[in-house]
Write an enzyme that holds these catalytic residues in place. Structure first.
Site, PDB file in Angstrom:
ATOM      1  N   SER A 238       0.793  -1.227   0.000  1.00  0.00           N
ATOM      2  CA  SER A 238       0.000   0.000   0.000  1.00  0.00           C
ATOM      3  C   SER A 238       0.825   1.276   0.000  1.00  0.00           C
ATOM      4  O   SER A 238       0.310   2.336  -0.340  1.00  0.00           O
ATOM      5  CB  SER A 238      -0.932   0.009   1.215  1.00  0.00           C
ATOM      6  OG  SER A 238      -0.188  -0.071   2.415  1.00  0.00           O
ATOM      7  N   HIS A 266      -5.275  -4.181  -1.513  1.00  0.00           N
ATOM      8  CA  HIS A 266      -5.077  -3.263  -2.639  1.00  0.00           C
ATOM      9  C   HIS A 266      -4.874  -3.963  -3.976  1.00  0.00           C
ATOM     10  O   HIS A 266      -4.664  -3.284  -4.983  1.00  0.00           O
ATOM     11  CB  HIS A 266      -3.885  -2.349  -2.362  1.00  0.00           C
ATOM     12  CG  HIS A 266      -4.102  -1.405  -1.220  1.00  0.00           C
ATOM     13  ND1 HIS A 266      -4.727  -0.187  -1.364  1.00  0.00           N
ATOM     14  CD2 HIS A 266      -3.792  -1.519   0.092  1.00  0.00           C
ATOM     15  CE1 HIS A 266      -4.778   0.428  -0.203  1.00  0.00           C
ATOM     16  NE2 HIS A 266      -4.223  -0.365   0.710  1.00  0.00           N
ATOM     17  N   LYS A 298     -12.062  -1.020  -0.595  1.00  0.00           N
ATOM     18  CA  LYS A 298     -11.342  -0.469  -1.749  1.00  0.00           C
ATOM     19  C   LYS A 298     -12.171  -0.699  -3.018  1.00  0.00           C
ATOM     20  O   LYS A 298     -13.186  -0.064  -3.208  1.00  0.00           O
ATOM     21  CB  LYS A 298      -9.959  -1.085  -1.856  1.00  0.00           C
ATOM     22  CG  LYS A 298      -8.911  -0.465  -0.935  1.00  0.00           C
ATOM     23  CD  LYS A 298      -9.032  -0.871   0.484  1.00  0.00           C
ATOM     24  CE  LYS A 298      -7.889  -0.395   1.353  1.00  0.00           C
ATOM     25  NZ  LYS A 298      -8.045  -0.803   2.758  1.00  0.00           N
TER      26      LYS A 298
END
Length: 445
Positions: A238, A266, A298
């Site tokens: 990240s 992610h 996300k």
């Protein structure tokens, strides 16, 4: 040449001197305050005040030093900006529109009509809360539907959804492993993993970033001393935007009879031809990884986290993991929104393709402009490394003044020499926005 500041000093030296002076003043004020308050305490009181006053807590004192230093240096607080609507490629702050690079809304599904409608229907049917832990009476059909869809996506037996992504890692690792076990992790692993290891009581060892040969050597020396061994990686890191050679780690974990956990916070929605994550990117079987972890906040446009894997793992967590067993069930509206987002990812792989194209364009332009992007693969996260927290804060402020919202990542979130701006790319960003952003970034640097 270094830029000159007050009385011929470099600006960097001036900044350091100001911070040192502030720290000395703060320490002097604390001593005076303690002396004054100490005179009014009973003689029997022998516990120093710093041990029972929050304003004297070392962490808060450090925060005051940083904040006071920022004020003295003319840097406004870059955090807790108030966004007045959906944060996508653009956002509105204080009535002004900015090009936005501070959102995890990678695929633009936050606010997508189908996602919003699914959430609204779930509220109409189930209300805003399940009002209980799921084992007690908080289970709803939409929870099972989401978990089944996640399991199918990973080609594994089952999945479990937690109400917090951070708590997913803390509770899973903290519960499954113990003092007789070893957890090995990449040196850049997320805080939630570290907290989970601390809770477990297992021995913790890190290995250099993405270095599977170093991991192999550690296991060669250490494996026989422990019962269970867990290796933990991230799909996309990240802070840096790069990813591991997952097949190499799979081979090592099999050879040493260890568990392998991959945090896809992610990487899901971003990697793979259809956006199905690092598993799809490397064409691996779901069973090649023992614990698939991801977040719903996300690409999946919700909130919370999940674990996917074999039946024994998921049943174990559902009945005994404290972060699930003793926590209220996920709101139906959140589960429904993430389920709808997952279906959209499956049906519209062009979202991921566009995201990749925008990320590659940003990376290419930044590198051509001489900006230090570290090891980023240009998939969704691209850092602009400044090497100093003050530089990062000043640069973020300068970009904000020019209509670009991007957050500085400063010490202690990263080492001081690795301070940076972190650009989150969205498939909603246009090529024009990206070209404009990189041009202004290069100018301000």
């Amino acid at each position: 040449m270094p830029r000159k500041g007050l009385h011929g000093l470099t600006a960097q030296l001036k900044d350091a001197l100001i911070l040192q002076a502030l720290e000395r003043r703060l320490q002097t004020a604390e001593r005076q305050e303690t002396a004054t308050s100490g005179s009014t305490r009973p003689e029997s009181a022998t516990i120093p005040e710093k041990f029972y006053r929050f304003h004297l807590h070392p962490g808060y004192q450090q925060l005051r030093i940083i904040n006071d230093g920022g004020v003295r240096l003319g840097i406004s607080n870059p955090f807790f900006k108030l966004h007045e609507g959906i944060a996508g490629a653009t956002t509105v702050i204080n009535g002004k529109e900015y090009i936005n690079y501070s959102s995890y809304n990678y695929l633009g599904l936050v606010g997508h009509p189908a996602v919003a409608e699914a959430s609204k229907q779930a509220i109409d049917q189930y209300g805003t809360s399940v009002s209980a832990s799921r084992p007690v009476s908080g289970e709803r059909p939409v929870h099972r539907q989401l978990e089944k869809a996640l399991a199918e996506t990973y080609q594994v037996d089952d999945a479990i959804a937690f109400v917090s992504g951070h708590a997913t890692n803390v509770s899973t690792i903290g519960y499954l492993f113990g003092p007789k076990d070893l957890v090995l992790h990449d040196e850049l692993i997320h805080n939630s993993i570290l907290q989970g290891i601390q809770l477990s009581g297992a021995k913790r060892l890190s290995f250099p970033h993405n270095d599977y040969t170093a991991l192999d050597q550690i296991l060669k020396n250490q494996r026989h001393q422990f019962e269970r061994v867990l290796i933990v990686l991230e799909g996309i890191y990240s802070m840096d935007g790069d990813y591991p050679d997952l097949p190499a780690f799979v081979e090592i974990k099999k050879r040493y009879c260890a568990f392998l956990m991959v945090d896809e916070a992610h990487s899901f929605g971003i990697m793979g031809e259809k956006g199905l994550g690092i598993r799809e990117h490397f064409a691996l079987q779901g069973s090649d990884v023992d614990i698939w972890m991801g977040t719903l906040s996300k690409a999946l446009a919700g909130c919370g986290g999940y674990i996917a894997g074999e039946t024994a793992l998921i049943e174990h967590l559902k009945f005994l993991a404290p972060g699930f067993l003793y926590s209220v069930g996920m709101p139906p509206s959140v589960a429904a929104s993430s389920l709808a987002a997952l279906e959209l990812i499956r049906q519209t792989p062009e979202l991921t393709a566009t995201l990749k194209a925008r990320g590659q364009l940003f990376l290419k332009l930044a590198q051509e402009a001489g900006i230090n992007t570290g090891s980023s693969a240009g998939l969704a996260i691209i850092p602009a490394i400044t090497g100093s927290s003050l530089k990062a804060a000043r640069l973020a402020e300068a970009l904000f003044e020019r209509g670009i919202n991007v957050q500085p990542i400063i010490y202690p979130a990263v080492p001081e020499k690795s301070a940076r701006l972190r650009f989150f790319i969205s498939c909603l960003h246009t090529e024009e926005q990206i070209r404009k952003t990189v041009a202004i970034l290069a100018e301000e640097i």
